[in-house]
Motif scaffolding. Structure first.
Motif, PDB file in Angstrom:
ATOM      1  N   LYS A  22      74.324   4.366  76.315  1.00 57.98           N
ATOM      2  CA  LYS A  22      75.393   4.267  75.330  1.00 57.98           C
ATOM      3  C   LYS A  22      74.988   4.982  74.054  1.00 57.98           C
ATOM      4  CE  LYS A  22      77.282  -0.334  76.521  1.00 57.98           C
ATOM      5  NZ  LYS A  22      78.707  -0.039  76.665  1.00 57.98           N
ATOM      6  N   CYS A  53      72.025   1.751  70.600  1.00 54.74           N
ATOM      7  CA  CYS A  53      71.652   1.287  71.937  1.00 54.74           C
ATOM      8  C   CYS A  53      70.495   2.074  72.545  1.00 54.74           C
ATOM      9  CB  CYS A  53      72.858   1.330  72.866  1.00 54.74           C
ATOM     10  SG  CYS A  53      74.183   0.189  72.385  1.00 54.74           S
ATOM     11  N   LYS A  55      69.964   5.593  72.739  1.00 51.07           N
ATOM     12  CA  LYS A  55      70.146   6.923  73.326  1.00 51.07           C
ATOM     13  C   LYS A  55      69.206   7.958  72.699  1.00 51.07           C
ATOM     14  CE  LYS A  55      73.955  10.029  74.653  1.00 51.07           C
ATOM     15  NZ  LYS A  55      74.143   9.525  76.034  1.00 51.07           N
ATOM     16  N   HIS A  89      84.958   3.523  67.001  1.00 45.64           N
ATOM     17  CA  HIS A  89      83.775   3.530  67.856  1.00 45.64           C
ATOM     18  C   HIS A  89      83.298   2.134  68.242  1.00 45.64           C
ATOM     19  CE1 HIS A  89      83.467   7.820  67.418  1.00 45.64           C
ATOM     20  NE2 HIS A  89      83.369   7.735  66.112  1.00 45.64           N
ATOM     21  N   ASP A  91      82.575  -1.093  70.324  1.00 46.10           N
ATOM     22  CA  ASP A  91      82.389  -1.422  71.740  1.00 46.10           C
ATOM     23  C   ASP A  91      82.401  -2.939  71.881  1.00 46.10           C
ATOM     24  OD1 ASP A  91      81.531  -1.915  74.320  1.00 46.10           O
ATOM     25  OD2 ASP A  91      79.983  -0.370  74.299  1.00 46.10           O
ATOM     26  N   SER A 104      73.574  -5.003  69.065  1.00 49.90           N
ATOM     27  CA  SER A 104      73.187  -3.939  70.000  1.00 49.90           C
ATOM     28  C   SER A 104      71.738  -4.055  70.457  1.00 49.90           C
ATOM     29  CB  SER A 104      73.422  -2.555  69.367  1.00 49.90           C
ATOM     30  OG  SER A 104      72.703  -2.421  68.154  1.00 49.90           O
ATOM     31  N   GLU A 107      71.096  -4.489  74.372  1.00 50.98           N
ATOM     32  CA  GLU A 107      71.340  -3.237  75.081  1.00 50.98           C
ATOM     33  C   GLU A 107      70.253  -2.212  74.773  1.00 50.98           C
ATOM     34  OE1 GLU A 107      73.290  -0.608  77.656  1.00 50.98           O
ATOM     35  OE2 GLU A 107      73.567  -2.771  77.356  1.00 50.98           O
ATOM     36  N   THR A 111      67.815  -0.508  77.528  1.00 52.90           N
ATOM     37  CA  THR A 111      67.780   0.951  77.636  1.00 52.90           C
ATOM     38  C   THR A 111      66.351   1.474  77.594  1.00 52.90           C
ATOM     39  OG1 THR A 111      69.964   1.190  76.619  1.00 52.90           O
ATOM     40  CG2 THR A 111      68.513   3.103  76.523  1.00 52.90           C
TER      41      THR A 111
END
Length: 219
Positions: A22, A53, A55, A89, A91, A104, A107, A111
């Motif tokens: 994400k 998250c 990325k 944006h 979620d 977050s 997550e 990740t």
């Protein structure tokens, strides 16, 4: 601007993990972030302000693994303004029903664990300006991608840019030169960094700007 050369290639499994995570980092900008981190991570630690998250932390963590560096991510994980309910944006899957707030962090941890980067990526959970007051380690690379409204962006720059060592780099994400393309706070940070004379631009990729610290006097 020419891109800095690197003979290091992001491992396919980590590249895939980054692309599937994400977040809002386009692949070309993520690869540029990885390449810059490979070049400058050899000089010392990397710090990311605003991790969401995880990325972009995968791109940075992959570089840290290859260069023997470490990535410290700083985020309160309650979401910046543009990630709150009612905003574009947002979620809903990241909402914590117990407190009615975004969270977050779970997550993010999943990740980073799934990517196998828990040794390279260290999460600091807290407000950027609070952690900055306690920080005293010179940084080889600073990546600012936190809150994009005026006050949080200014606090990120003022709190963390002085910690970039001379010869190190400051990377700023979501730099939109035209107001119709996006918020202007990161662009103003970019102008401020270049204008103070302490930084000079060495690379750009999409909305990512990379500035090398060339002198004292950060303003």
């Amino acid at each position: 601007m020419t891109s800095p050369g690197t003979d290091l290639v992001m491992p396919p499994d980590l590249l895939r993990a980054a692309q599937e995570a994400k977040g809002f980092m386009p692949p070309d900008e993520g690869r540029a972030l990885f390449e810059v981190a490979c070049e400058y991570g050899r000089l010392g630690p990397i710090c990311e302000i605003g991790s969401y998250c995880g990325k972009s932390a995968i791109y940075l963590g992959a570089a840290a693994r290859l260069t023997g560096s470490v990535v410290v991510t700083v985020d309160h994980h309650r979401g910046s303004e543009e990630l709150q309910p009612g905003w574009e944006h947002h979620d809903p899957s990241l909402m914590d029903p117990r407190f009615g707030k975004m969270d977050s962090l779970p997550e993010f941890r999943r990740t980073i664990a799934a990517a196998g980067l828990e040794e390279e990526v260290v999460a600091v959970v807290g407000r950027s300006e609070t952690v900055a007051r306690l920080w005293n380690t010179p940084l080889a690379m600073l990546f600012i991608d936190g809150g994009h409204s005026e006050e949080p962006a200014r606090a990120d720059y003022e709190g963390w840019a002085p910690h970039v060592l001379e010869g190190g780099v400051l990377a700023i994400h979501d730099v939109h030169e035209r107001p119709e393309d996006g918020g202007q706070a990161p662009y103003r940070l970019y102008l401020r960094a270049v204008g103070c004379g302490a930084f000079t631009e060495i690379r750009r990729e999409g909305t990512l700007r990379v500035l090398k610290r060339v002198g004292p006097g950060i303003g």
